[in-house]
Design an enzyme around this catalytic site. Structure first.
Site, PDB file in Angstrom:
ATOM      1  N   HIS A  51      -4.056  -8.824   3.997  1.00 41.35           N
ATOM      2  CA  HIS A  51      -5.516  -8.839   4.138  1.00 41.35           C
ATOM      3  C   HIS A  51      -5.890  -9.576   5.417  1.00 41.35           C
ATOM      4  O   HIS A  51      -5.379 -10.667   5.680  1.00 41.35           O
ATOM      5  CB  HIS A  51      -6.171  -9.556   2.950  1.00 41.35           C
ATOM      6  N   TYR A  84      -9.625 -11.528  -6.406  1.00 43.02           N
ATOM      7  CA  TYR A  84      -8.669 -11.652  -7.510  1.00 43.02           C
ATOM      8  C   TYR A  84      -8.920 -12.887  -8.367  1.00 43.02           C
ATOM      9  O   TYR A  84      -8.504 -12.930  -9.523  1.00 43.02           O
ATOM     10  CB  TYR A  84      -7.233 -11.631  -6.973  1.00 43.02           C
ATOM     11  N   LYS A 109      -2.151  -1.865   8.196  1.00 42.43           N
ATOM     12  CA  LYS A 109      -3.308  -1.255   8.853  1.00 42.43           C
ATOM     13  C   LYS A 109      -3.403  -1.728  10.299  1.00 42.43           C
ATOM     14  O   LYS A 109      -3.187  -2.898  10.595  1.00 42.43           O
ATOM     15  CB  LYS A 109      -4.590  -1.629   8.104  1.00 42.43           C
ATOM     16  N   ARG A 117       0.865  -1.182   0.000  1.00 38.49           N
ATOM     17  CA  ARG A 117       0.000   0.000   0.000  1.00 38.49           C
ATOM     18  C   ARG A 117       0.902   1.233   0.000  1.00 38.49           C
ATOM     19  O   ARG A 117       2.027   1.204   0.507  1.00 38.49           O
ATOM     20  CB  ARG A 117      -0.892   0.022   1.241  1.00 38.49           C
ATOM     21  N   ARG A 157      -0.976  -2.632  -6.917  1.00 41.55           N
ATOM     22  CA  ARG A 157      -1.229  -3.669  -5.895  1.00 41.55           C
ATOM     23  C   ARG A 157      -2.202  -4.719  -6.449  1.00 41.55           C
ATOM     24  O   ARG A 157      -1.990  -5.921  -6.295  1.00 41.55           O
ATOM     25  CB  ARG A 157      -1.776  -2.983  -4.641  1.00 41.55           C
ATOM     26  N   HIS A 212      -2.557   2.032  -6.151  1.00 36.68           N
ATOM     27  CA  HIS A 212      -3.308   0.860  -5.685  1.00 36.68           C
ATOM     28  C   HIS A 212      -3.598  -0.102  -6.842  1.00 36.68           C
ATOM     29  O   HIS A 212      -3.765  -1.305  -6.616  1.00 36.68           O
ATOM     30  CB  HIS A 212      -4.608   1.304  -5.008  1.00 36.68           C
TER      31      HIS A 212
END
Length: 312
Positions: A284, A293, A188, A164, A261, A258
């Site tokens: 994730h 994906y 995150k 990110r 990514r 992004h």
């Protein structure tokens, strides 16, 4: 009630380690709701909530205005103003998060948002770019300049590891192990993960870090990526550089950091990497997020099949 807004924002910043971008969005969304409640309660408008302001003005906005009916009316007003569904969903999500915080800290005894749902959003698949487009983008920075070398290194790292943009800017010297070609990422919510980088990305990193011009400008001894003043690059400045290289490369479409990514995740999947490994590399928290994906990969396969088939 405004003091509770500030307490909630401080909690997001200090405990949940929310990014400045996330905090800005929460301020925008809570301010919007505050303005509605003041109007709904026939109160005089007060100063906007600003987490970065030294002055925090308390107002007489009572919690008694924070009801299910008020939240419903607020959502209805946003719809009547033709706000985008995604904006409405985000604003309701901010109010729900605030309400849950108030319940947890016994500021509220009931959740006014419990039975309220935002508009349904259509599922949007991320749009990766092709291997050829990646190569075109990589070749755009001017390597005769120190800043061009830095930017090539940035692009290589984006594609090498699917980071990110916030994870890239927070990289420090001690996060990189060149002996093993591993980097430590703070993702995150302060979650750390260790991921590999390609040999090529490691070579570009070494070349950039050892450049004499970098040593000459460096004021921040910790940060990996520096601006021309020697301080840490920001997410906004990387965004601007990315858009500059898109223009120079001649690539069209809505391509962002992004997107890279999404692109490497799709390329990993197409080359046989399993979803659990992709989940770990991307950081994730849920495998469900990574599963998107598989749909992207199938969409690309169908598109290629149609374009290549003689009866397509």
């Amino acid at each position: 009630m405004v003091s509770a807004f500030y307490a909630f924002l401080d909690y997001l910043k200090n405990i949940k380690a929310a990014s400045p971008h996330t905090l800005r969005n929460y301020c925008i969304d809570l301010n919007s709701f505050k303005v509605f409640l003041e109007k709904h309660g026939k109160l005089s408008p007060s100063m906007p909530i600003c987490l970065f302001s030294k002055e925090r003005q308390e107002t007489n906005l009572p919690f008694s205005l924070f009801t299910k009916d008020a939240v419903r009316l607020y959502i209805l007003e946003l719809m009547q103003e033709n706000k985008a569904k995604r904006t409405i969903k985000r604003r309701l999500s901010a109010i729900k998060s605030f309400s849950h915080y108030c319940l947890k800290h016994r500021i509220l005894l009931e959740d006014p948002t419990e039975t309220i749902h935002g508009p349904r959003l259509p599922k949007e698949l991320p749009s990766p770019i092709t291997y050829e487009q990646v190569e075109i983008l990589m070749a755009t920075p001017d390597l005769s300049k120190y800043t061009g070398l830095r930017d090539r290194c940035l692009l290589e790292l984006f594609y090498s590891s699917g980071l990110r943009i916030s994870e890239i800017v927070s990289l420090n010297h001690w996060d990189i192990d060149f002996n093993s070609n591993l980097i430590r990422i703070r993702g995150k919510g302060k979650k750390e993960r260790i991921i590999p980088i390609t040999t090529l990305a490691a070579q570009w990193l070494k070349q950039y870090l050892n450049h004499p011009e970098r040593a000459g400008v460096a004021k921040d001894s910790q940060a990996i990526f520096l601006n021309c003043f020697g301080t840490r690059l920001t997410t906004r400045s990387i965004d601007r550089k990315f858009q500059k290289y898109l223009r120079l490369s001649g690539l069209s479409g809505n391509i962002t950091p992004h997107t890279i990514r999404h692109t490497i995740a799709t390329h990993w999947l197409e080359n046989g990497m399993d979803l659990k490994t992709i989940q770990a590399l991307l950081g994730h928290s849920s495998l469900e997020t990574t599963t998107i994906y598989t749909h992207v990969s199938m969409k690309l396969k169908k598109q290629t099949h149609n374009e290549s088939h003689p009866h397509g």
